[in-house]
Design a protein around this motif. Sequence first.
Motif, short mmCIF file in Angstrom:
data_model
loop_
_atom_site.label_atom_id
_atom_site.label_comp_id
_atom_site.label_asym_id
_atom_site.label_seq_id
_atom_site.Cartn_x
_atom_site.Cartn_y
_atom_site.Cartn_z
N UNK A 48 -11.44 12.41 -0.79
CA UNK A 48 -11.47 10.95 -0.69
C UNK A 48 -12.60 10.36 -1.51
N UNK A 49 -13.76 11.06 -1.58
CA UNK A 49 -14.88 10.49 -2.34
C UNK A 49 -14.66 10.60 -3.84
N UNK A 50 -13.58 11.27 -4.28
CA UNK A 50 -13.22 11.32 -5.69
C UNK A 50 -12.11 10.34 -6.04
N UNK A 51 -11.59 9.63 -5.05
CA UNK A 51 -10.47 8.72 -5.29
C UNK A 51 -10.96 7.43 -5.97
N UNK A 52 -10.09 6.76 -6.74
CA UNK A 52 -10.49 5.53 -7.44
C UNK A 52 -10.68 4.37 -6.48
N UNK A 53 -11.68 3.56 -6.73
CA UNK A 53 -11.92 2.37 -5.92
C UNK A 53 -11.24 1.18 -6.59
N UNK A 54 -10.32 0.50 -5.91
CA UNK A 54 -9.59 -0.61 -6.53
C UNK A 54 -10.53 -1.67 -7.10
N UNK B 164 -5.28 -8.50 -3.34
CA UNK B 164 -4.82 -7.38 -4.18
C UNK B 164 -4.83 -6.09 -3.36
N UNK B 165 -3.74 -5.37 -3.38
CA UNK B 165 -3.61 -4.10 -2.67
C UNK B 165 -3.20 -3.02 -3.67
N UNK B 166 -3.95 -1.95 -3.74
CA UNK B 166 -3.59 -0.84 -4.61
C UNK B 166 -2.83 0.22 -3.83
N UNK B 167 -2.12 1.06 -4.56
CA UNK B 167 -1.42 2.18 -3.94
C UNK B 167 -2.43 2.99 -3.14
N UNK B 168 -2.11 3.30 -1.88
CA UNK B 168 -3.06 3.98 -1.01
C UNK B 168 -2.82 5.48 -1.00
N UNK B 169 -3.89 6.21 -0.66
CA UNK B 169 -3.76 7.64 -0.45
C UNK B 169 -3.17 7.95 0.93
N UNK B 170 -3.08 6.93 1.76
CA UNK B 170 -2.57 7.10 3.12
C UNK B 170 -1.23 6.40 3.27
N UNK B 171 -0.52 6.68 4.34
CA UNK B 171 0.69 5.95 4.70
C UNK B 171 0.30 4.97 5.79
N UNK C 19 0.83 -1.21 0.00
CA UNK C 19 0.00 0.00 0.00
C UNK C 19 0.86 1.25 0.00
N UNK C 20 2.01 1.21 0.66
CA UNK C 20 2.90 2.37 0.72
C UNK C 20 3.74 2.52 -0.54
N UNK C 21 3.71 1.52 -1.42
CA UNK C 21 4.45 1.58 -2.68
C UNK C 21 3.45 1.75 -3.82
#
Length: 418
Positions: free
Chosen positions: A159-165, A114-121, A46-48
């Motif tokens: 956040x509500x505009x971010x892509x959903x994996x 499956x883990x997508x790149x996160x908006x958070x750390x 997630x952090x990558x």
Amino acid sequence: MTEAELARRIRLGEDSGLELKSVDVERGRVNAPDKRDLADELSAFANSRGGTLLLGVEDGTRRILGIPLDELDAVETWVRDLCNDSIRPALDAHILKLELTDEKGQPVPLLRIDVERSLHVHEGPHGYFRRIGSSKRKVPPEALARLFQERSQSRVIRFDESPVPNTTRDDLNYALTQRFLRGDAAEPASGGESPDAATEDALLRKIRILTSNDDGDVRLTLAGTLLCTEDPQHWLPHAYIQAVSYAGERTDTEYQTDARDITGPLDRQVEEALHFVRRNMLVRATKQTARIERPQFSERAVFEALVNAVAHRDYSMAGARVRLHLFGDRLELYVPGGLVNTLTPDSLHLRQANRNELIVSLLARCAAPSGLGRTRLMDRRGDGVPIIRKECEALSGRMPEYRLIDEDELRLVIWAAP
């Protein structure tokens, strides 16, 4: 990836986007891999740039060992729990069950995470990690500072505009989507033809139902998933209303009279939750010159409270859902997330701030149930809380009570008519 592509990736071995782990499980207890180590691996993805973890494949030999079929659900629950409890903030991973052929030619069950790149750390049990090549590496302090800065800047996109994996354009429900396209240049062209697919995609991006992730893949936004798919809980399992009715005045399963998990698009959740309250609340009838009915709760106040709950809750809190509890003397509504900006429970009726601007905008275009004093679900003037206060005081003689619980959940109490 197809089954053949996945098998090919396994033969090539681990890399920056693939991690392999065998599983030792007995009677529902997972003995290996170590829970904390696995949480670190997932947070590193997630952090990558994201990645895939396969459970049931031995790393060194790359042998497909599988997971016993009767233990598969237990391992899935174990993974889901560690994503919620062992990683901060909780990780929204996509967990799939699949079969691959082992060395004997027999299909065996596996788990794919499956883990997508996160908006958070994300922090694992042993600290902050990033994926480098085929292994995780602890993030040094100077790089961690840059990572926090980078991710905080990316959250300028709400956040509500971010892509959903793992969503795709094909997941959109046509009827649900069209209600937002009307009036957005989606009318037939001068020749009487409907807009072509490219034009419609451009419109969906304009109103931020579609977006692209970092790899350029088309995804639905969080708001698009919640309002334009038939089953948003497939990707966002926490985005529902848990409704329970009790015969008494306290939470007691022995006195539970009705319960339902209300799912589907947000506007449907509001309508069905309101129906749940109508079905379970009491109505007192008196007859003088004509029959007069007095409901236990103001439907208008309950409606406004439900709309506010789905519009303003914090959808980044995985595992947290809106809870609606109906008692003999009150209605309680629990909404995940603290108050945004400098709002306080005492200032809610005086000020306005939106956590989910896009969700609010789309709800303002959804039709409201009849008989509630408005044509659309949301009124962007911020009249919801004042209406709740006015309606509650008129019916019960008591003001509704708002209270923050641990700064992470807002509780609303609406008192019943005496």
